[in-house]
Enzyme design. Structure first.
Site, PDB file in Angstrom:
ATOM      1  N   SER A 156      36.716 126.690  47.860  1.00  0.00           N
ATOM      2  CA  SER A 156      35.615 126.241  47.006  1.00  0.00           C
ATOM      3  C   SER A 156      35.646 127.006  45.695  1.00  0.00           C
ATOM      4  O   SER A 156      36.076 128.163  45.662  1.00  0.00           O
ATOM      5  CB  SER A 156      34.276 126.503  47.703  1.00  0.00           C
ATOM      6  OG  SER A 156      33.205 126.279  46.802  1.00  0.00           O
ATOM      7  N   TYR A 170      29.588 132.336  52.471  1.00  0.00           N
ATOM      8  CA  TYR A 170      30.363 131.139  52.125  1.00  0.00           C
ATOM      9  C   TYR A 170      31.457 131.453  51.093  1.00  0.00           C
ATOM     10  O   TYR A 170      32.617 131.048  51.254  1.00  0.00           O
ATOM     11  CB  TYR A 170      29.385 130.090  51.584  1.00  0.00           C
ATOM     12  CG  TYR A 170      29.977 128.766  51.187  1.00  0.00           C
ATOM     13  CD1 TYR A 170      30.245 127.786  52.145  1.00  0.00           C
ATOM     14  CD2 TYR A 170      30.237 128.475  49.854  1.00  0.00           C
ATOM     15  CE1 TYR A 170      30.762 126.545  51.769  1.00  0.00           C
ATOM     16  CE2 TYR A 170      30.752 127.246  49.473  1.00  0.00           C
ATOM     17  CZ  TYR A 170      31.004 126.286  50.436  1.00  0.00           C
ATOM     18  OH  TYR A 170      31.513 125.070  50.057  1.00  0.00           O
TER      19      TYR A 170
END
Ligand SMILES: NC(=O)c1ccc[n+]([C@@H]2O[C@H](COP(=O)([O-])OP(=O)(O)OC[C@H]3O[C@@H](n4cnc5c(N)ncnc54)[C@H](O)[C@@H]3O)[C@@H](O)[C@H]2O)c1
Length: 318
Positions: A156, A170
């Site tokens: 990401s 994350y």
């Protein structure tokens, strides 16, 4: 370069980017194992109908797919997904590690299980499914088969170019997935496995429902890149491709910036002086965040971005 006739396991394929990838791969002629336990954003609950619905969509369009509701973070489930692909379609050629959950909180409020669970799905889940696939591929290679195999991981922008506040778990897991991509590309080449990674940004899914920005794209933009990386004959391995809208960029990873050198081991004072007097330019993390995301937030001043982030962090959180 084609995925026609190849069998691809896509994790987290019931919604968002993974669903679009499963549909794209099936339309290009791949047999698809649609893995998804249908959990909430934070990983709770579950709904077998989520994977079934994507399988029904693929079959209605004339494609071949089966559903799997295993949890990628569970070692046994990960093994069963790989076995399922082989049982149903005779072999497994590609794993697309796409599953993820999010629990976003300022780090001083993040609980131990909220850290562990998000890392488990993204990082351990990527490793677990890849591990079981690699065992199968090694056995086939040692039995004399020479077939292109591939892993496509998912990182990401939050982890690589613009790690976001509230995303300790994350962002760290996504950065680790990019690092593991390189490790696995080095390790698995000897039995014919290519390992690459896509790193999407600004894709409108339920994960990004709360992120402002008119320049968000639909989840379909990532799928052609994944199908390309999954194709028999794709030359790439060890690459992390950032995908933002229709822009696809090869990442160069961490690189060295300004440096100071010494003939002697550094003392603390000498190092402090060197940084001061040489005038090493360091980039403030909020400047970096403003460059990466300020446009999307409609903010051009670093101070404004910092104020928005701090306000968000200090909102009441459970
Ligand atoms: N949306 C974005 O802008 C964006 C940006 C960067 C990276 N990504 C990455 O893209 C991928 C897909 O994200 P999305 O936005 O489509 O999210 P999404 O929430 O829409 O879809 C993720 C799917 O993963 C499934 N899942 C969750 N835990 C699982 C588990 N343990 N085992 C198997 N499946 C599980 C969920 O049920 C869900 O259907 C993720 O890896 C995410 O980190 C997304």
């Amino acid at each position: 370069m084609s995925v026609a006739g190849r069998t691809v396991l896509v994790t987290g394929a019931g919604r968002g980017i993974g669903r679009a990838e499963a549909l794209h791969l099936a339309a290009a002629g791949a047999n698809v194992v649609v893995n998804d336990p249908g959990v909430e954003i934070d990983g709770r609950g579950g709904d077998a109908g989520v994977a079934d619905a994507v399988v029904a969509e693929i079959r209605a369009l004339g494609g071949r797919a089966v559903a799997d509701t295993g949890n990628v973070a569970d070692w046994e489930d990960a093994g069963r997904m790989v076995a399922r692909a082989v049982d149903e379609f005779g072999d497994l050629h590609v794993v697309v590690n796409n599953a993820a959950t999010e629990v976003n909180k300022g780090m001083e409020r993040l609980a131990e299980d909220e850290f562990d669970d998000v890392v488990a799905v993204k990082l351990k889940g990527t490793f677990a499914v890849s591990h079981h696939a690699a065992r199968h591929w090694r056995a086939r290679f040692e039995a004399g088969e020479r077939t292109d195999r591939a892993i496509v991981n998912t990182a990401s922008g939050s982890g690589l170019l613009n790690p976001l506040p509230t995303q300790s778990n994350y962002a760290a897991a996504n950065a680790a997935v990019a690092a593991m991509t390189t490790v696995h590309a080095l390790e698995l080449r000897r039995f014919g496995v290519r390992v690459n990674c896509v790193s999407p940004s600004m894709v409108r899914t339920r994960l990004t429902a709360g992120v402002p920005g008119e320049r968000m794209t639909g989840p379909d933009v990532v799928a052609p890149v994944v199908t390309y990386l999954a194709g028999d004959g794709c030359p790439l391995t060890g690459q992390v491709l950032s995908v933002r809208g229709t822009s696809v960029a090869v990442n160069r990873g961490w690189s060295l910036g300004p440096r100071v050198e010494s003939d002697e081991p550094w003392t603390v004072d000498a190092l402090a002086d060197a940084f001061d007097t040489v005038g090493v330019e360091v980039v403030d993390p909020f400047d970096a965040l403003t460059t990466a995301l300020g446009g999307a937030l409609g903010l051009s001043r670093r101070e404004d971005v910092e104020a928005v982030v701090n306000a968000q962090l200090d909102l009441p959180q459970n």
